[in-house]
Structure formats: structure tokens, C-alpha cells
Scaffold this active site. Structure first.
Site, PDB file in Angstrom:
ATOM      1  CB  SER B 128      -7.571  20.721   0.404  1.00 55.18           C
ATOM      2  OG  SER B 128      -8.724  20.012   0.014  1.00 55.18           O
ATOM      3  CE1 TYR B 156      -6.294  21.588  -4.924  1.00 53.48           C
ATOM      4  CE2 TYR B 156      -7.547  20.219  -3.411  1.00 53.48           C
ATOM      5  CZ  TYR B 156      -7.106  21.469  -3.811  1.00 53.48           C
ATOM      6  OH  TYR B 156      -7.480  22.580  -3.109  1.00 53.48           O
ATOM      7  CE  LYS B 160      -4.123  22.770  -2.071  1.00 53.94           C
ATOM      8  NZ  LYS B 160      -3.550  24.142  -2.115  1.00 53.94           N
TER       9      LYS B 160
END
Lengths: 336, 336
Positions: B128, B156, B160
Site C-alpha cells: 500500500s 497498517y 505492510k
């Protein structure tokens, strides 16, 4: 608390903290070092194990530090944790599971335990120049500075990058106060060879000085980034003592490096100890070791570290002289 | 195999693979898609669940993919795995354990299972733009390119980055053939809002078009980096199909971005659907969402992706028109 407290750096750090007797935690006033817990899978050196201020935890971090486990009380009471425990580079290349367990898994367990303890300790994490590397998609710049992207080319380096990232996130969330420092190759390490790919950089000094032959597995022109044991320990202490504001962010701090060629190192050894000593070095290139060592950068511009007052060793001759003073006739203590 | 196969992107990818019927794996000749396994904790849409080429695995990846577990045979037989399963950004900010378990833990379990299987699959990992971020120690450049350092400012994003690093190391060791792609914010997502901080970027288009009010929690001048669902799925397929040599390295590939302001998006919606629709948007700034969304970069120069033939959407109007065509009167399929 020091994880890897039986190791060379951990034991040296422990001895310094006990000798000084105080530590100023994260910018606060200096406080007495009342209790020091050394966690390691290996036995702690006797001088430390018998110090009444020292507690020893022997075993795997995940087991020691689980809530209610043998190290839980020590963890919850620790204001500073130096996380030095690790499997080293060549070990992790040879044994992938070892690296995942000893570096990634143990670091995850330590971070989770700190969060569960709720005591928000300062956590100094020993990262490494091995987070950097050279690849076609991300060529290494001529000089690594504080903005250079990590690009590890070994499992050990990958695990150090991951530790840095997790530490930064736990810090951002307020679960602890992380300080990651990227150590250069520490040289001269006393004692016996370990499984680090960089181990020969100490071996080619230490073994000839002890009258033993040593193999140099890389070319004499190979450049390396070094740091003496005393400066490495000073950097770990500074990381614990610096306030969050002065530390300057959650990303890892590159420590300063003395850049020398392996040939320079041997020349300095010869100046200090004579050609009979350096003739004990066998030059026998090893492609595996060469690949790992030359994937690491050798030239650093470490401005954040300089701002913190951390400077590189002036030259390799001074490192050899310190080693002789610490291990030789001047009353130093041999490493384990 | 598609992890997250019940999700919006996973299901769309599955439908395209089944409709085309072939996939050229890592530069080899196109082969029939004989069997497709969709792994998810949520139920798979009925049209997919009833396709005779589809097998469904429902549960946590770590349990599904353990050796001898319910998904073990499917894993060992999979030549390509699309790893899309994830907890999303705002969920992970609200629930730290969820992110560690669903993103970090599940990815570790998948990688370990691939290694244990020994089948060296192509593993496409949906990373991402959230790996990038802005901080005082590492200011975000005006334009993110293929050399920009990841600097995640959310859990998050950290998870990633870690997934990318582990994937690269498993690839380097030869345990699998990893391809990480960094997706932009996929817009317009059909269906219901999810827990992503970026979710409103679809909501402010989707809900007004359905006659419902929608909240826009950021300022109209906020720039964002978008990608249409069709281009996101095309990029995932291209990642699976590209040879290792053409892929160009083990680091993640930034996908191309359409850079627009939220105001631009609403203007395009108004051109397509009229002011009665855009009047359904309530502008109500939310500091938490704003902090996450503005920590992500909006401008990209994605040369590796362009070399792979992947281009950004031309403008937001085309994205709105595609959404209308796919969900409206032109026979498209509503999302779940």
C-alpha cells in the site's frame, strides 16, 4: 535490563553501568543503577553473575518475559531495556529458522511484553548497518546518510529493519519509548570468533596478537565501517539517556563509522605489533563472506549521531592500541 | 489461490481470472485457470462460491495453511497466490492486536507455509501507499518515486513494510517468487463502507449516487492518490504474469496514481450526476481521519510500473463513468 547480557557488548555495557552506578534515563536526572537484569541463553560472565546488583535470567526471551514468567517482575520494574540479544549475520544466512526465532520472534515477544507490562520503558534496540545493502533496484549511494533507504540483502538485515519498524510503531502508540541505533561492525571484539560474517574483522587482529593464525576471507581493498567497543557502548548509553525531543524522531540513528580498508587495518596492526604478527594472516577469499560483507556500506555521514555528540573513532591505530591496553599488560579483562 | 478472496478486490480478481480462463505465470506461456481457491474469514460471494472451478477456505490463514490443515493441499498445488487478506488502516489504528494478527501474523503464516510446501509459488502481495509517510526525521518528498524510503506513520503501513521485507527475503532465499505491489487508494469501491481511513473517498461518490448522504471528513483541498478497481486488478495480474527479470528486483513496485483533490472528485461527480447528488455530501472534518490520510503521499512518479505497462487512470471523470457503468443500468454487478 540487558537482553544478550552475556554477550560481549552486553557484558561490557553492564560493567560500565555498574562501575558508574548511575544512568540518566531519557533526559531526566541521573538515577542510581539499583538493579540490573541480564537476560541471555548463554551463561553470564562470573564477575557479573556474582555482583549483588545483578539478576540473571537464562533462557529464551519469549518464555522469560511472558506475563507471570520468570522475568516478568524484572521487566515490569525496568526503566530501561537494552535489547542486544540476536543471532548474527552468517548464522542467520545458514539457519533461516534461527534468525526468524532469535531476531524477529524474540523482538516481537519483548515488545509485546513491554506493552503488556504498561510501564513504558525506554527500549534501546541494537540495529545494524546490515539494514543497508546494494541491489540493482536500489543502488547503494557512495555515502550513507540519515536519509538513505534501508535495503537489506541478508536475513539478519531484514530482521533488523523489521525490529526498527515495530519499535517505531510501539513508540508511536505510546507503549514504550524506543531508540534504535544502527551499530557499525564492532572491532576489535575480544574472545572467541562468533558466527557473524564480519567476525574476521576482529579475528585478523585478535588471533595474530595471540600468536595464532587467522584467515582473512576478503580482499585487502575491501572497505568496512567500524566502531570500537567503547564507542559502541557509549552510543547505547547515550540512546538511553537522550530525551525524546533531542533524539529527533522514531527512525533509527546511524552511528558514526570509521571507514578503513582491510589492508589499512593490517597495516595499523603491523605498526603496532610488527610484521611477525601480520604474517600470521592467511588471505583466502571466501565468496559467501565477501558477498555479505561487501553488501554493507562502508562510508557514512551520520549527522543525527554527531548532533548527539557521537563521533567516529579517529583511526584504526587507536582501536588497536585500546584493544592492547584492555586485553594485554595494562590490566584489561579478556572477553568471554 | 487468493487470500482475502471474499473481499472486493479479491472477488473482482477471481471473476476476471475465471472469465479469461488463463494466466501466464511469471513470464511462462498462458495456462488454464483450472482451480481457484478463495481463502477468507468472510463468506465468498455466491456467484464465485457456486463456480465449479472455485474452492472456498473459510477461516484464519494460520489455521487454514498449517501443514496438514484444511488448505494445505490447495496451497501446495497453487502456482500463484494473491495475498490480499488484510485488516485495513483505521481498524488497525483502533485495534493494535488486530493489525498484528491479521496483517503481520497472517502474512508470516502464509510465507512459512509456502516455504514448508516447497512449491516455490509466485506470491503477489498487496502492499500500500501507506508504507510512505511524512515525519520530521524523514520529510516526504513532493513526488514519491521508486527510490523514496518507506516511512509508515500508521500500524497498517508498518505491517505492510514488514510484509514487503519478509517477502523479499523469502524470495532471495528461493522459497517463493515474491512480487509486492503498492496499491493506491482504490476508488470507487462498491458495496458498504469498510474500516479503511480512506473509505470515505469511495463513500462520497457511492452514497450520493445511491441517494444517500455521505460525510467527507477531510478538506476539499486534500490531495489523494487514486486507482480505479479495474486498474488495481490489472496490476495484480501483471505482477503475477511478469517474469522475474522484467519485474526488476525484490523491492515493492509503486503503482501509478491519479492525483486529485477531494474537491476535484466532487466536481467530477457533479458533472456526471448533477448538483442534487453532490449536495448529499456533508463536509465534516475529522482530525483522526485527516491525520492518517494526509500522512500518505498523493503524487507519484512510478517508473517501474510504467515499464511494466501500468498507467494511471486518465482522470476522475473516467473513474466515475466506469463505476456508473459497472453498478448502474449497464449491467454491472454490485459489490458486496
Amino acid at each position: 535490563m540487558i537482553t544478550g547480557g552475556a554477550g560481549f557488548l552486553g557484558a561490557r555495557l553492564a560493567r560500565e553501568l555498574l562501575a558508574d552506578g548511575t544512568l540518566a534515563v531519557a533526559g531526566s536526572a541521573a538515577r542510581p543503577v539499583g538493579q540490573l537484569t541480564l537476560a541471555d541463553q548463554a551463561p553470564v560472565p562470573a564477575d557479573l553473575a556474582t555482583d549483588e546488583r545483578v539478576s540473571v535470567l537464562r533462557g529464551e526471551l519469549g518464555e522469560l518475559l511472558r506475563p507471570g514468567g520468570p522475568g516478568w517482575a524484572a521487566l515490569t520494574g525496568a526503566s530501561v531495556i537494552f535489547h542486544l540479544a540476536a543471532a548474527v549475520s552468517a548464522e542467520c544466512e545458514a539457519d533461516f529458522d534461527l534468525g526468524l526465532r532469535a531476531n524477529l520472534g524474540a523482538t516481537q515477544a519483548l515488545l509485546a511484553a513491554c506493552r503488556a507490562a504498561g510501564s513504558k520503558p525506554v527500549l534501546v534496540f541494537a540495529s545494524s548497518l546490515a539494514v543497508f545493502g546494494n541491489s540493482a533496484d536500489h543502488p547503494l549511494p557512495a555515502v550513507v546518510d540519515d536519509q538513505t533507504m534501508p535495503n537489506p540483502q541478508t536475513s539478519y538485515g531484514v530482521q533488523k529493519v523489521i525490529g526498527e519498524q515495530l519499535l517505531a510503531d510501539y513508540t508511536r502508540k505510546g507503549y514504550l519509548r524506543g531508540r534504535a541505533v544502527r551499530l557499525m561492525t564492532v572491532c576489535v571484539r575480544p574472545g572467541r570468533p562468533n558466527g557473524a560474517a564480519s567476525g574476521f574483522l576482529s579475528g585478523i587482529i585478535r588471533e595474530p596478537l595471540a600468536g595464532q593464525r587467522a584467515v582473512c576471507p576478503v580482499d585487502a581493498h575491501t572497505e568496512v565501517a567500524l566502531c570500537s567497543p567503547s564507542r559502541a557502548v557509549a552510543a547505547l548509553r547515550r540512546a538511553a539517556e537522550t530525551s525524546g525531543a533531542a533524539w529527533g524522531g522514531r527512525s533509527a540513528v546511524n552511528l558514526p563509522a570509521l571507514t578503513v580498508t582491510v589492508g589499512d587495518m593490517v597495516a595499523a596492526l603491523e605498526r603496532a605489533a610488527g610484521p611477525a604478527v601480520t604474517r600470521l594472516i592467511d588471505w583466502a577469499p571466501d565468496p559467501g563472506i565477501t558477498r555479505i560483507v561487501t553488501s554493507w556500506p562502508a562510508r557514512f555521514l551520520s549527522e543525527r549521531a554527531e548532533y548527539l555528540g557521537l563521533l567516529p573513532d579517529p583511526d584504526f591505530g587507536s582501536i588497536v592500541r585500546s584493544y592492547l591496553a584492555e586485553t594485554g599488560t595494562e590490566g584489561g579483562r579478556p572477553g568471554r
